[in-house]
Design a protein around this motif. Structure first.
Motif: not given
Length: 532
Positions: A225-226, A253-254, A259-262
């Motif tokens: 998971e994230l 989690d996408l 949003g976090l740049g991952i």
């Protein structure tokens, strides 16, 4: 810093030049490969030289399917791996209950009723008398089924009236009362367990990492998971992440990850993200792997589809729209076929280069093997499953269907990309277990005699390729890893035997050095597991 390894046997993995005897490393990369004489001519006064006569050096082995954080957490919980009976499991759980703070959750993993003396699945009644006041959750070895007590059901609000989530099953007695067995929809219980803290997660990863490095693995693909990704990222920032980690995320989690740049391909040389991980079905041992035909002895039971067709297509579409490839857990033949259907349908709408993969592929039809090749979908398999699966597979699928199970040679000869993983903590991530299983197709007692469908066995060198080449490609780092060649990462696994006779050597050889980025890693080996 320069470092040379000379006078040894090197399996490069390069088709035109598979073997060498020396190499040179500098600044984390391999700079030269060749004969000892050639490498010695390139040495400078600051070069450290290691002569490894009688050893074998191979590209750094990669576990292409793992749950590393989960593995680390299991090391601190009740361990039921390999216990021979329900009675032995009850004893271990009772001991944990006696040491626990009042009312706290008792969590464990690893039980496998197929190897119990009692030869039956447990129920909540097998826990209620030993833990009336503590909620108990024991995950089966496969990870797709949990065994809980009345207190856990009570705290989760699971009753006779509870509606079973789609894609799962809450076992019930003749009166509709939950028996204490939950298949696939594990969240009905797990969502009520106190969350693991960020620091606990980091500590678990570090413990698992040390054991993983000791087995000779230089990298892993984690399906987590994230929150786990963020723990890995913080460990890397602290300079503590030694493994190379390719991270697969669940669809839920996408949005937050973006949003976090991952995003697809984002990250660093030690941590990056590539795929979305989906679940099409469950497991063989829990009878939740989705099959075209019913399980032997269970009329009408063909397993469980964890996604509707609409959900499958929507989740693949979500991945493709965000530039990601997809990995789908599919063990049963119908699950594998449906996953391929999903890829085909969505690729028509979203054409482009894909590095899609199907995880496990434990039974597959010949027709679908052809589709793997046509669509260039990777078969991401776990050889270490076979030693504990073969008897269960025969009992639940019948011998005729097993002829099309764990067909690694057939996959390879069809020209399908294939990579090896462990699914730790489902199985041990010791690659020697996987290599031996791929070569001999037997269990720890060398059964069945001659191997289980021995025509599907691989050679030692083919098994090494299973832990290297395709794993680099699916992770998007084939320009940096997978083979030993100039310009590649200096990631190496070194054995204490030259493997002149691989069939003999593999029974006694062990890893003596794990090198990541030109640096030697020190770790500690972990326990082996037992599942089916």
């Amino acid at each position: 810093m320069k470092r040379a390894i000379v006078s040894t046997r090197i399996y490069t993995g390069v088709t035109d030049a598979p073997f060498a005897e020396a190499l040179l490393m500098e600044d984390g990369l391999i700079t030269a490969v060749g004969t000892t004489k050639e490498i010695m001519s390139r040495l400078t006064p600051d070069t450290t030289v290691s002569s490894l006569s009688g050893h074998l050096v191979v590209p750094g082995l990669v576990d292409a399917h793992s749950h590393l954080a989960s593995y680390g957490l299991t090391l601190t919980r009740v361990n039921l791996v390999g216990l021979p009976s329900l009675a032995a499991c009850r004893k271990a759980i009772s001991e944990a209950v006696a040491q626990a703070e009042p009312g706290t959750w008792i969590i464990g993993r690893g039980w496998n009723h197929h190897f119990w003396e009692e030869h039956r699945e447990p129920t909540r009644a097998d826990l209620d008398d030993i833990s009336p006041n503590h909620p108990v959750v024991m995950t089966r070895a496969c990870g797709h089924l949990i065994w809980v007590n009345e207190k856990a059901l009570e705290m989760a609000g699971v009753t006779k009236e509870t509606v079973t989530p789609e894609g799962g099953q809450i076992d019930r007695d003749a009166h509709g009362v939950p028996t204490g067995i939950v298949r696939e929809c594990l969240e009905v219980i797990r969502d009520h367990i106190p969350s693991v803290t960020h620091e606990e997660r980091k500590a678990a990863i570090l413990e698992a990492q040390e054991r993983t490095l000791a087995f000779g693995l230089t990298g892993t693909h984690v399906c987590e998971e994230l929150d786990d990704y963020l723990a890995y990222a913080e460990l890397e920032k602290e300079g503590k992440l030694k493994l190379r980690v390719c991270h697969l995320l669940p669809p839920e989690d996408l949005e937050k990850a973006d949003g976090l740049g991952i995003t697809a391909g984002s990250g660093s040389e030690h941590l990056w993200h590539t795929h979305v991980k989906l679940f099409m079905d469950g497991s063989l041992g829990a009878e939740t792997a989705w099959m075209f035909e019913a399980y032997e002895g269970s009329p009408g039971c063909c397993g469980l589809a964890c996604l509707t067709n609409e959900e499958l297509l929507a989740q693949i579409e979500m991945a493709y729209k965000t530039g990601r490839s997809v990995a789908i857990h599919a063990i049963g033949d119908r699950a594998v076929s449906t996953a391929l259907d999903g890829f085909a349908a969505m690729r028509e709408q979203y054409p482009g280069a894909r590095r899609d993969r199907i995880e496990h592929v434990q039974r597959v039809t010949d027709e679908d093997l052809n589709r793997f090749k046509e669509m260039d979908v990777t078969a991401s398999v776990q050889p270490g499953f076979l030693p504990t699966d073969w008897k269960t597979a025969e009992a639940k699928w019948g011998l005729p269907r097993c002829r099309h199970a764990y067909t690694w040679k057939r996959i390879q000869e069809a020209g399908i990309r294939m990579q090896f993983g462990s699914d730790v903590p489902v199985e041990s991530n010791d690659p020697m277990i996987g290599i031996r299983a791929a070569m001999f197709r037997t269990d720890a007692e060398d059964k069945p005699t001659g191997g289980w469908f021995p025509e599907e066995a691989l050679t030692f060198w083919e098994a090494i390729d299973g832990y290297t080449k395709t794993a680099a490609w699916t992770a998007g780092v084939e320009d940096k890893a997978g083979i030993i060649a100039p310009g590649k990462w200096a990631d190496l696994t070194i054995f204490d035997d030259a493997f002149d006779e691989p069939e003999k050597a593999v029974l006694r050889a062990s890893v003596v050095k794990t090198i990541v980025g030109g640096k030697e890693m020190i770790g500690k080996s972990g326990p082996r597991t037992n599942r089916a």
